[in-house]
Design a protein around this motif. Sequence first.
Motif, PDB file in Angstrom:
ATOM      1  N   LEU A 190      20.219   9.281  -3.278  1.00 46.53           N
ATOM      2  CA  LEU A 190      20.052   8.327  -4.383  1.00 46.53           C
ATOM      3  C   LEU A 190      21.350   8.182  -5.165  1.00 46.53           C
ATOM      4  CD1 LEU A 190      16.699   8.875  -6.321  1.00 46.53           C
ATOM      5  CD2 LEU A 190      17.587   6.726  -5.422  1.00 46.53           C
ATOM      6  N   MET A 191      21.958   9.319  -5.463  1.00 47.71           N
ATOM      7  CA  MET A 191      23.156   9.304  -6.292  1.00 47.71           C
ATOM      8  C   MET A 191      24.339   8.708  -5.535  1.00 47.71           C
ATOM      9  SD  MET A 191      22.024  10.571  -9.072  1.00 47.71           S
ATOM     10  CE  MET A 191      23.444  10.938 -10.091  1.00 47.71           C
ATOM     11  N   TYR A 192      24.422   9.040  -4.231  1.00 42.99           N
ATOM     12  CA  TYR A 192      25.611   8.674  -3.484  1.00 42.99           C
ATOM     13  C   TYR A 192      25.486   7.305  -2.823  1.00 42.99           C
ATOM     14  CZ  TYR A 192      29.497   8.988  -0.218  1.00 42.99           C
ATOM     15  OH  TYR A 192      30.642   8.741   0.483  1.00 42.99           O
ATOM     16  N   LEU A 193      24.296   7.000  -2.291  1.00 43.87           N
ATOM     17  CA  LEU A 193      24.137   5.804  -1.471  1.00 43.87           C
ATOM     18  C   LEU A 193      23.569   4.620  -2.242  1.00 43.87           C
ATOM     19  CD1 LEU A 193      22.752   7.440   1.773  1.00 43.87           C
ATOM     20  CD2 LEU A 193      25.068   6.631   1.350  1.00 43.87           C
ATOM     21  N   ASP A 194      23.258   4.811  -3.491  1.00 42.63           N
ATOM     22  CA  ASP A 194      22.768   3.679  -4.266  1.00 42.63           C
ATOM     23  C   ASP A 194      23.395   3.724  -5.652  1.00 42.63           C
ATOM     24  OD1 ASP A 194      21.179   1.384  -4.984  1.00 42.63           O
ATOM     25  OD2 ASP A 194      19.826   2.003  -3.368  1.00 42.63           O
ATOM     26  N   ASP A 195      23.021   2.782  -6.475  1.00 41.26           N
ATOM     27  CA  ASP A 195      23.679   2.578  -7.754  1.00 41.26           C
ATOM     28  C   ASP A 195      22.627   2.681  -8.847  1.00 41.26           C
ATOM     29  OD1 ASP A 195      25.269   1.652  -9.878  1.00 41.26           O
ATOM     30  OD2 ASP A 195      24.892  -0.440  -9.351  1.00 41.26           O
ATOM     31  N   LEU A 196      22.378   3.908  -9.288  1.00 41.18           N
ATOM     32  CA  LEU A 196      21.279   4.114 -10.236  1.00 41.18           C
ATOM     33  C   LEU A 196      21.521   3.422 -11.571  1.00 41.18           C
ATOM     34  CD1 LEU A 196      20.411   7.820  -9.429  1.00 41.18           C
ATOM     35  CD2 LEU A 196      18.920   5.822  -9.129  1.00 41.18           C
ATOM     36  N   ILE A 197      22.775   3.366 -11.983  1.00 41.67           N
ATOM     37  CA  ILE A 197      23.067   2.710 -13.262  1.00 41.67           C
ATOM     38  C   ILE A 197      22.839   1.200 -13.148  1.00 41.67           C
ATOM     39  CG2 ILE A 197      24.878   2.197 -14.944  1.00 41.67           C
ATOM     40  CD1 ILE A 197      23.978   5.103 -14.976  1.00 41.67           C
ATOM     41  N   GLY A 198      23.472   0.601 -12.135  1.00 37.73           N
ATOM     42  CA  GLY A 198      23.417  -0.861 -12.005  1.00 37.73           C
ATOM     43  C   GLY A 198      22.050  -1.370 -11.598  1.00 37.73           C
ATOM     44  N   THR A 237       0.833  -1.203   0.000  1.00 34.54           N
ATOM     45  CA  THR A 237       0.000   0.000   0.000  1.00 34.54           C
ATOM     46  C   THR A 237       0.867   1.253   0.000  1.00 34.54           C
ATOM     47  OG1 THR A 237      -0.061  -0.072   2.408  1.00 34.54           O
ATOM     48  CG2 THR A 237      -1.906  -1.085   1.237  1.00 34.54           C
ATOM     49  N   LYS A 238       0.328   2.298  -0.630  1.00 33.12           N
ATOM     50  CA  LYS A 238       0.985   3.603  -0.640  1.00 33.12           C
ATOM     51  C   LYS A 238       0.142   4.558   0.177  1.00 33.12           C
ATOM     52  CE  LYS A 238       2.862   2.972  -5.260  1.00 33.12           C
ATOM     53  NZ  LYS A 238       2.368   2.751  -6.617  1.00 33.12           N
ATOM     54  N   SER A 239       0.787   5.441   0.924  1.00 30.18           N
ATOM     55  CA  SER A 239       0.018   6.493   1.582  1.00 30.18           C
ATOM     56  C   SER A 239       0.693   7.839   1.372  1.00 30.18           C
ATOM     57  CB  SER A 239      -0.164   6.182   3.074  1.00 30.18           C
ATOM     58  OG  SER A 239       1.090   6.024   3.693  1.00 30.18           O
ATOM     59  N   LYS A 240       1.919   7.969   1.897  1.00 24.81           N
ATOM     60  CA  LYS A 240       2.616   9.264   1.770  1.00 24.81           C
ATOM     61  C   LYS A 240       2.818   9.659   0.302  1.00 24.81           C
ATOM     62  CE  LYS A 240       5.948   8.391   4.906  1.00 24.81           C
ATOM     63  NZ  LYS A 240       7.256   8.590   5.582  1.00 24.81           N
ATOM     64  N   LEU A 241       3.023   8.641  -0.549  1.00 28.55           N
ATOM     65  CA  LEU A 241       3.253   8.930  -1.962  1.00 28.55           C
ATOM     66  C   LEU A 241       2.037   9.589  -2.599  1.00 28.55           C
ATOM     67  CD1 LEU A 241       5.118   5.791  -3.367  1.00 28.55           C
ATOM     68  CD2 LEU A 241       5.941   8.149  -3.433  1.00 28.55           C
ATOM     69  N   LEU A 242       0.876   9.326  -2.016  1.00 35.69           N
ATOM     70  CA  LEU A 242      -0.352   9.839  -2.618  1.00 35.69           C
ATOM     71  C   LEU A 242      -0.718  11.229  -2.098  1.00 35.69           C
ATOM     72  CD1 LEU A 242      -2.423   6.517  -2.463  1.00 35.69           C
ATOM     73  CD2 LEU A 242      -1.022   7.386  -4.347  1.00 35.69           C
ATOM     74  N   GLU A 243      -0.004  11.658  -1.031  1.00 35.00           N
ATOM     75  CA  GLU A 243      -0.294  12.983  -0.491  1.00 35.00           C
ATOM     76  C   GLU A 243       0.430  14.054  -1.295  1.00 35.00           C
ATOM     77  OE1 GLU A 243       1.023  12.814   3.539  1.00 35.00           O
ATOM     78  OE2 GLU A 243      -0.329  11.137   4.012  1.00 35.00           O
ATOM     79  N   HIS A 244      -0.194  15.197  -1.396  1.00 35.53           N
ATOM     80  CA  HIS A 244       0.457  16.325  -2.048  1.00 35.53           C
ATOM     81  C   HIS A 244       1.410  16.966  -1.039  1.00 35.53           C
ATOM     82  CE1 HIS A 244       0.772  19.229  -5.257  1.00 35.53           C
ATOM     83  NE2 HIS A 244       0.774  20.185  -4.342  1.00 35.53           N
ATOM     84  N   SER A 245       2.709  16.879  -1.293  1.00 33.48           N
ATOM     85  CA  SER A 245       3.650  17.360  -0.291  1.00 33.48           C
ATOM     86  C   SER A 245       4.921  17.843  -0.959  1.00 33.48           C
ATOM     87  CB  SER A 245       3.982  16.233   0.691  1.00 33.48           C
ATOM     88  OG  SER A 245       5.097  16.605   1.484  1.00 33.48           O
ATOM     89  N   ALA A 246       5.543  18.825  -0.341  1.00 30.14           N
ATOM     90  CA  ALA A 246       6.812  19.326  -0.871  1.00 30.14           C
ATOM     91  C   ALA A 246       7.992  18.526  -0.338  1.00 30.14           C
ATOM     92  CB  ALA A 246       6.982  20.800  -0.499  1.00 30.14           C
ATOM     93  N   ASP A 247       7.742  17.629   0.612  1.00 29.35           N
ATOM     94  CA  ASP A 247       8.836  16.879   1.245  1.00 29.35           C
ATOM     95  C   ASP A 247       9.054  15.529   0.573  1.00 29.35           C
ATOM     96  OD1 ASP A 247       9.116  18.884   3.135  1.00 29.35           O
ATOM     97  OD2 ASP A 247       7.532  18.003   4.395  1.00 29.35           O
ATOM     98  N   ALA A 251      11.524   9.367 -11.948  1.00 22.24           N
ATOM     99  CA  ALA A 251      10.426   9.078 -11.031  1.00 22.24           C
ATOM    100  C   ALA A 251      10.841   9.228  -9.571  1.00 22.24           C
ATOM    101  CB  ALA A 251       9.905   7.664 -11.290  1.00 22.24           C
ATOM    102  N   LEU A 252      12.056   8.782  -9.253  1.00 20.16           N
ATOM    103  CA  LEU A 252      12.423   8.714  -7.841  1.00 20.16           C
ATOM    104  C   LEU A 252      13.009  10.014  -7.308  1.00 20.16           C
ATOM    105  CD1 LEU A 252      13.778   5.086  -7.503  1.00 20.16           C
ATOM    106  CD2 LEU A 252      11.484   5.980  -7.118  1.00 20.16           C
ATOM    107  N   ALA A 253      13.596  10.827  -8.175  1.00 19.34           N
ATOM    108  CA  ALA A 253      14.217  12.056  -7.698  1.00 19.34           C
ATOM    109  C   ALA A 253      13.181  12.986  -7.074  1.00 19.34           C
ATOM    110  CB  ALA A 253      14.949  12.758  -8.841  1.00 19.34           C
ATOM    111  N   ALA A 254      11.913  12.769  -7.436  1.00 13.98           N
ATOM    112  CA  ALA A 254      10.857  13.613  -6.884  1.00 13.98           C
ATOM    113  C   ALA A 254      10.423  13.167  -5.489  1.00 13.98           C
ATOM    114  CB  ALA A 254       9.653  13.593  -7.828  1.00 13.98           C
TER     115      ALA A 254
END
Lengths: 295, 478
Positions: free
Chosen positions: A263-271, A175-185, A253-256
């Motif tokens: 995301l860039m530093y702690l994970d591997d977006l390419i791989g 289930t999604k909840s926070k993703l569905l809220e309109h938020s600047a955070d 999609a995820l940068a938002a």
Amino acid sequence: MNKPRLATIALGGCEGCHISLIDAHEGLLELLGMVDLVESPFTDGDGTIPPCDVLMVEGAVTNEADERRLLAAREAAGTLIAVGSCAVMGGIGGLRNLYTAREAIADVYGADKPGEGLPPLTSSVKAVSQVVDVDISVSGCAPKTVQIVDAIKAAVAGEAYDLPRKNLCDECHRTKSKLLEHSADFVTDSVYSIMELDTIDPDLCFIEQGILCMGAMTREGCGARCTAANVPCRGCSGPSRTDFEQGAKTIDALAAVLPAGALMYLDDLIGTGYRFSMPVSVIPAAYDHGGDEDV
Amino acid sequence: MIMEVMRMSEVVRLPALKRIEGHGRISLFMDDGGRIADAHFDVTEFRGFERFLEGRMVWEMPLMTSRICGVCPVSHHLGAVKAVDAMFGVKVPRAGRLLRELLHLAGIAQDHALHFFFLAGPDFLTGDGAGSRDILGLVAGNPKMATDAIALRKAGQRIVQIVGGRASHPVAAIPGGMSKGVDQAERIEMLGLARAALPTAMEAATTARDAVRRLHETHESYGFAPMPMMAQMSDDRTFNVYDGTIEVMGEDGALMERFDATEYMDHIQERTLANSYAKAPYLTSRGPETGSYRVGPLARINMSDFMGGPRADGLLDEFHRDFGRPFHGILAYHWARMIELVASIERMVAILEDDEILSDVTRVKVERGGGVGIAAIEAPRGTLIHHYEADDVGRVTKANLIVATTNNTASLNASVLEAVTGMDREEATSEAAIRKMELGIRAHDPCLSCATHDIGKMPLTVEIVASDGTILDSRGVE
């Protein structure tokens, strides 16, 4: 009445799609009753594809021998089914395209590299559709057994077979909840690996737990087995539509919703983003332009 | 079979060696007198995992390396996760460990059944009257055996699916343990599957024993070349595919070396071969010329004092009584493999009868970091070593994998050479000679998808190479 002739071939890959086909168990016997299996890695033929009505191709084109075999097989076949993400998108072996073939070999084998008498690598790993025409595509690493069997049965019957076009979230139980809220955070303060969580919530969307999950960028139809097993999607079925780059879509999609720096530093977006689809993507492959130095 | 010798380097189409996981090539080398003097079983394709794993996050290794092999993905999945656990100094809770072992045993059971019945078995199970020596011949000629094979594989793959989340490339083993547990309904289903598979596996072991005895009669002393053997096992030498200490048994049966997987670099070196993407590991103490060793079911059955279950222990005794100990004959791999099938199923039953399997404490939290992580696991085909190094955020800086089939490179080469040594070109490419080379190769159950994790798919071709390096004849399909 002559039964339709089925052949299967394995190019560069892991044979997992053939195993997924064999995992039909009793269904395999039923399928073998419907067709004449004229050639496959598990039969005793000589490896050349004889004239056949339906051809299943597993694996990507990684060297010149793969390319020759595929071209000859295409000539012999009626309907060609590309099975698995290596065949459809180049697959995980396509990550080799981050490097030139020379770099990859030199790194694994060092100075005393093999080479004499071996089929030359193609300069990049290619999906089957980048070499020959494909009639039916069944992506997934590996596709579910039922998807492969249904595609073969459809091809034998002369019918179309299409995978679903929605993304994985559609069939994921979370289930999604926070993703569905309109938020600047952002929905979380950082990006984590599931091993770093105190508890992995079995029912909450992974994105909301701060985990990079590829579900939103990935075609459904696999049954969302990974997210059901409490592990995030890694995008093995490829994009739900072929008109976007799976990796670029991931960043988009995820940068938002996740902190972009993390995301860039702690994970591997390419791989992660391009894990199974690098060869059919525009970026970020390396090209060997010939000569001694890469341009 | 029609056979004709064609002009130099022209390809003659002949039934190529298939029914191995992946495809390979045999090169036969002739001396000045035109007699076969050397032989290689080559791996001809390159996928480059060790290169492109660099830069990835180390906790993703279990999900990425499982894609090396579609036949034994569980082994790579678990080999990788154990290496990452080692990097982070993780102690996995008992339930997580049991679930991983269960997953591994189920993977081995389906894999051993696949090989015995569908890949190698047709060489000696379907009889001379069979229409074809393959899965189709087995289905037509021995339907009971085909349904047994399906039942064993189905049980194994269903358990892999329940515990690992998927049958193909499972996902549930994560650093720290397992992402999920199993519930009582799943436990009951798995217990039913494992118990029902046991009699079928016992029958398969009898079939394998009889087949090996027959093969020894028809092929006399073929494949008896002594070689050291390697396997990871429990301290009391009980068959244990999940962890333990690596031991090396000398040709005479004496313990040669004993070491933890983390010390593998002090004991094993790899050399690169001309004409093949497979590397050839050897024991550092012996050097490259005489340091080759065997791994897999034959090594494990020779080295185990106990199998961990009453039925399998009985079979182990029978094997040791029949052959003495150590026994180097490679055709006995087939019997050893089926004894392991029985042992794997007995161990699965024991794990599933343990109430701990229902615990929901299947993992511990793991903090990211860097360092070195090395671990070994006994894959269906033998010892598998995963080695990773990572930087402070957990990005892989180095990956090295020594896979089971690679360990058997020298034994594979020896079995090919023995089948045709001293023959001239015509004899070496006769149907009888090709069948014998196939028999020797398939006994090892080579997995070329694994063999360099860098390899891939070429149907087997036989090349005849003159003493000056000229390729005289190449048979099979390019």
